[in-house]
Scaffold this motif. Structure first.
Motif, short mmCIF file in Angstrom:
data_model
loop_
_atom_site.label_atom_id
_atom_site.label_comp_id
_atom_site.label_asym_id
_atom_site.label_seq_id
_atom_site.Cartn_x
_atom_site.Cartn_y
_atom_site.Cartn_z
N VAL A 41 4.95 3.73 -2.16
CA VAL A 41 4.96 4.94 -2.99
C VAL A 41 6.37 5.53 -3.06
CG1 VAL A 41 4.07 7.27 -3.26
CG2 VAL A 41 2.54 5.43 -2.53
N ASP A 42 6.98 5.78 -1.93
CA ASP A 42 8.32 6.38 -1.93
C ASP A 42 9.36 5.40 -2.48
OD1 ASP A 42 7.36 8.73 -0.89
OD2 ASP A 42 7.81 8.21 1.19
N ALA A 68 -1.84 1.63 -4.44
CA ALA A 68 -1.81 1.72 -2.98
C ALA A 68 -3.23 1.62 -2.41
CB ALA A 68 -1.14 3.02 -2.55
N GLN A 69 -4.18 2.27 -3.06
CA GLN A 69 -5.57 2.16 -2.60
C GLN A 69 -6.10 0.74 -2.80
OE1 GLN A 69 -7.28 4.35 -1.00
NE2 GLN A 69 -6.12 6.23 -1.31
N ARG A 126 2.25 8.80 -11.08
CA ARG A 126 1.99 8.80 -9.65
C ARG A 126 0.55 8.33 -9.37
NH1 ARG A 126 4.17 11.35 -5.09
NH2 ARG A 126 2.94 10.71 -3.28
N ALA A 139 -7.89 7.52 -5.68
CA ALA A 139 -6.56 8.03 -6.05
C ALA A 139 -6.62 9.22 -7.00
CB ALA A 139 -5.74 6.91 -6.69
N GLY A 154 0.82 -1.22 0.00
CA GLY A 154 0.00 0.00 0.00
C GLY A 154 0.85 1.26 0.00
N GLU A 155 0.54 2.17 0.93
CA GLU A 155 1.24 3.46 0.96
C GLU A 155 2.74 3.30 1.10
OE1 GLU A 155 0.34 6.62 0.48
OE2 GLU A 155 -1.60 5.83 -0.15
N THR A 181 -5.65 -1.92 -0.10
CA THR A 181 -6.57 -1.96 1.04
C THR A 181 -7.86 -2.71 0.71
OG1 THR A 181 -7.70 0.12 0.49
CG2 THR A 181 -5.66 0.28 1.76
N GLU A 210 -0.57 5.49 -6.81
CA GLU A 210 -1.54 5.77 -5.76
C GLU A 210 -2.77 4.86 -5.88
OE1 GLU A 210 -1.49 7.82 -3.19
OE2 GLU A 210 0.45 8.76 -3.58
#
Length: 778
Positions: A367-368, A412-413, A405, A521, A363-364, A416, A409
């Motif tokens: 991102v990085d 990442a959503q 991006r 997102a 998930g989040e 969940t 994102e």
């Protein structure tokens, strides 16, 4: 020299303009200093933009008058500052002795940053050099005690201002990846903790400075936020194409700066001098995290025995470990992997696919990590197709991220939502690839399908799974577009979706979850409670049709909606006056309104709801004898639901002519009117027609900027054009709307003759008006 396209004259290029401005100010200041006697035991130095030789047209001057005990320093300061004030030049000034300069640099971080950039202008050069060396020596000596404040202030600024790379209107100076981050790297280098910025960062700095210089010139004042309406002119002046090309260039530059700033802070922290008891402590030990992967000094790095040149899954294992633990990947590790990691051959080994899914499932946390892989070229090696979407700006204002991006994102959503589907692996990969076809021309869903098929095979999925991935990308907009723009009570609509999806319940479940992840997102407000309810309802009906079960009932707030409709019909027949019932359930509500059958029932009711700040998500109109019944799905934009009696009273006043609806809406709109700048940068509205072959319906779709009472005005325009409105679907995407109307016209079977459509389009466009509000109230 650059060509000014507005008047055909040539003007200085941004770098030449900055040089000219610096030279001009240096000349005036040095001449002024000579005339008033600043020479012995006094010096004028520049800090800030003038000190860095980065002066934009409307930058303030940051000046420091240094002196070594001169008694007439107040006179010198007055004779220096007052002419600048009289000329209307922004000025930040101070008067310091060498000791005071070093002291303020030791206690005030902002002052320290400025004095590190000190540049001699006039007077005693030895005094200037003395202060410069003393400040830099004190900066190096005290960096250990100040580092936490430096890092915290940078991260606070990033959190407050946001990313330059991904903002629609970025702050070129203070945003994450902006000019202040380049200066941060210079300050860390001055402390001898990191090297000077790389060539990539230097090029990025030049671009950001050029754009900021042109922004000042166009605005006629100091400005750091690049607005959409200025971007086209700046792009043209800098010969960078249009505003989308400029946005892409800025995004790439800002991401390079942001990545270097983050790595620089970590490298600086590791390089801090160790003193006292800390110098006696043992160096950090390596803690094993996974095969070939360890933690060292708070970063993920390679184990000493890692087979970096033989393990094809190592890159993804490092990335997954970093995302799972929340630790950054060491810059040296990224560069080593970029130089030595073997290419992944098609199909990928099962271990590599497993590590990719492990990464995407965090998930989040991913991102990085993906950003770091992308900045060092590793992500592009894994997904060569990524180049077309990298730094690609969105064409739709509802999107808040660049396309690449947004894909990350969305993934990442989706992480969940994996427990909602039987194939979480396909959901994650499909979310990552759903917009991969953008930036190549043509329909991005069709282009993306072929790319997804190609990527799916390369990753090692089986052929059936590959086909499912392709279908996910091809049809990722099917559910949200149908749910928000079509009549869900029409069985032909459901049958068409079943046919499109090949009767595949797995694909339906994946598209349902992907629609939610994609909306979440996209930007604030895109995934609303009503949109969620619509898509869940549509998915439930289609699923029931696929497996041969009775479809669930339509989306209603309560089963009493039909009863409410019967009550309002009876009330109108008995009293001859409008009737209203409001049925509420948490976020959503149903308003059922009955009026004597007459043209304009839908538009009048919609206008009254707008007066009471109710946001309409869907509407339908039926006729029972001599009574028109309009049903609205609504939610309150502010506070709670209004008093039904008050709404009913206002509707009665509108229908009997004692309340001027147009004037009342205009007054409400003025209360929420946007600035002139906001109006100027809105896109022109569009009207589209769809002849639905499956249902035989005629659908009119309006795409435009939101406005208070918009549904009322557009419905009135359609009614006045001789159309009967059967239903309406309203989708609010940030400040934009997509409003769809199922209509019946005077032609056979309710068709709207093509000869009439242009006239109707003009009426609808006129109804959108010239003043558009940014809030979503109808």
């Amino acid at each position: 020299m650059l060509l000014d396209r507005q008047n055909g004259r040539r003007r200085l290029a941004p770098d030449a303009l900055r040089t000219a401005l610096v030279d001009l100010h240096d000349f005036w200041l040095s001449s002024r200093c000579a005339s008033i006697g600043i020479s012995d035991r006094a010096a004028l130095v520049a800090v800030g933009a003038l000190g860095r030789r980065e002066l934009a047209p409307y930058s303030d001057l940051d000046l420091v008058l240094l002196h070594d005990g001169r008694k007439d320093v107040d006179r010198l300061a007055d004779q220096l500052w007052y002419p600048l004030w009289d000329a209307g030049i922004g000025l930040d000034h101070s008067v310091r002795t060498p000791g005071q300069a070093v002291q303020v640099a030791a206690t005030d971080l902002r002052a320290a940053y400025g004095l590190l950039e000190l540049r001699h202008i006039a007077g005693d050069p030895a005094l200037s050099e003395k202060v410069k060396q003393a400040v830099r020596q004190a900066w190096r000596a005290g960096i250990r005690n100040r580092f936490d404040d430096i890092a915290d202030s940078a991260r606070d600024r990033w959190a407050k201002v946001g990313d330059v790379a991904h903002r629609i209107e970025p702050d070129l100076k203070s945003g994450h990846g902006g000019l202040r981050d380049v200066q941060l790297l210079d300050h860390l280098a001055a402390a001898q903790l990191v090297d000077r910025p790389s060539g990539e960062v230097t090029e990025a700095r030049t671009l950001l400075l050029d754009v900021r210089t042109e922004l000042h010139r166009i605005a006629g004042r100091a400005r750091d936020v690049l607005r959409a309406q200025d971007a086209d002119e700046i792009a043209s002046t800098l010969e960078l194409g249009d505003r989308f090309d400029l946005a892409r260039a800025i995004s790439g530059a800002a991401r390079a700066v942001a990545f270097s700033a983050e790595v620089g802070l970590r490298a600086a922290k590791a390089a801090l001098p160790r003193r006292g008891l800390s110098a006696l402590r043992r160096a950090p030990v390596r803690r094993p995290l996974d095969s070939g992967v360890v933690e060292h000094a708070g970063e993920v790095t390679l184990a000493r025995d890692a087979a970096a040149n033989r393990d094809p899954a190592l890159v993804l294992r490092v990335a997954a470990t970093a995302a799972r633990t929340g630790l950054p990947v060491a810059a040296g590790t990224l560069h080593r992997l970029a130089e030595t990691a073997p290419e992944l051959r098609e199909p990928w080994p099962r271990a590599a696919l497993g590590e990719l899914l492990s990464l995407l499932g965090t998930g989040e946390g991913m991102v990085d990590v993906i950003e770091a892989l992308d900045r060092t070229g590793l992500w592009g090696r894994l997904f060569p197709e990524w180049g077309a979407v990298r730094d690609l700006p969105p064409r739709d204002r509802a999107h808040m991220w660049t396309v690449d991006r947004h894909l990350v994102e969305t993934c990442a959503q989706a992480a969940t939502l994996t427990t909602r589907v039987s194939r979480p692996d396909l959901l994650l990969v499909g979310a990552l690839l759903h917009d991969i076809g953008k930036g190549r021309g043509g329909d991005h869903s069709e282009v993306g399908e072929s790319l997804a098929l190609q990527i799916g095979r390369r990753l090692g999925f089986g052929e059936r799974d590959v086909e499912t991935l392709g279908a996910m990308v091809r049809h990722h907009l099917l559910l949200p577009h149908t749910a928000t723009r079509r009549d869900l009570d029409d069985t032909a609509t459901l049958s068409r979706i079943v046919e499109t999806l090949g009767g595949n319940p797995l694909l339906l479940d994946l598209l349902d979850a992907l629609a939610e992840a994609d909306s979440l997102a996209t930007g604030p407000g895109v995934w609303s409670p009503w949109k969620r309810a619509l898509i869940r309802d549509l998915s439930g009906r289609v699923r029931a049709l696929m497996i041969g079960e009775p479809p669930p009932g339509p989306v209603r707030i309560a089963d009493t909606a039909e009863q409410a409709a019967a009550e309002v019909v009876a009330g109108v027949e008995k009293e001859g006056r409008p009737q209203l019932r409001l049925i509420s359930d948490q976020d959503l509500a149903t308003v059922v309104i009955g009026t004597p059958d007459r043209p304009g029932a839908l538009s009048a009711a919609a206008g009254v709801l707008a007066l009471h700040s109710l946001e309409v998500h869907a509407a339908s109109v039926t006729t029972e004898g001599e009574v028109a019944v309009a049903s609205f799905a609504v939610s309150p934009r502010f506070g709670g639901l209004p008093d039904p009696a008050v709404v009913r009273h206002d509707l009665g006043r509108v229908l009997d002519g004692t309340l001027g609806l147009a004037e009342a809406l205009a007054r409400k709109e003025r209360d929420y009117a946007p600035t002139t700048e906001a109006v100027e940068r809105t896109a022109p509205p569009r009207v589209l027609w769809f002849d639905d072959e499956a249902t035989g319906a005629v659908v009119v779709e309006l795409r435009g900027q939101d406005r208070i009472g918009l549904l009322h005005r557009v419905a009135a325009a359609l009614e006045d054009s001789g159309l009967d409105i059967r239903w309406a679907r309203v989708a609010t995407l940030g400040a934009s709307v997509v409003d769809s109307f199922g209509v019946s016209g005077p032609g056979p079977d309710g068709q709207v003759p093509r000869t009439d459509r242009r006239r109707i389009e003009q009426a609808v466009l006129a109804a959108t008006g010239k003043v558009r509000a940014t809030s979503a109230k109808r």
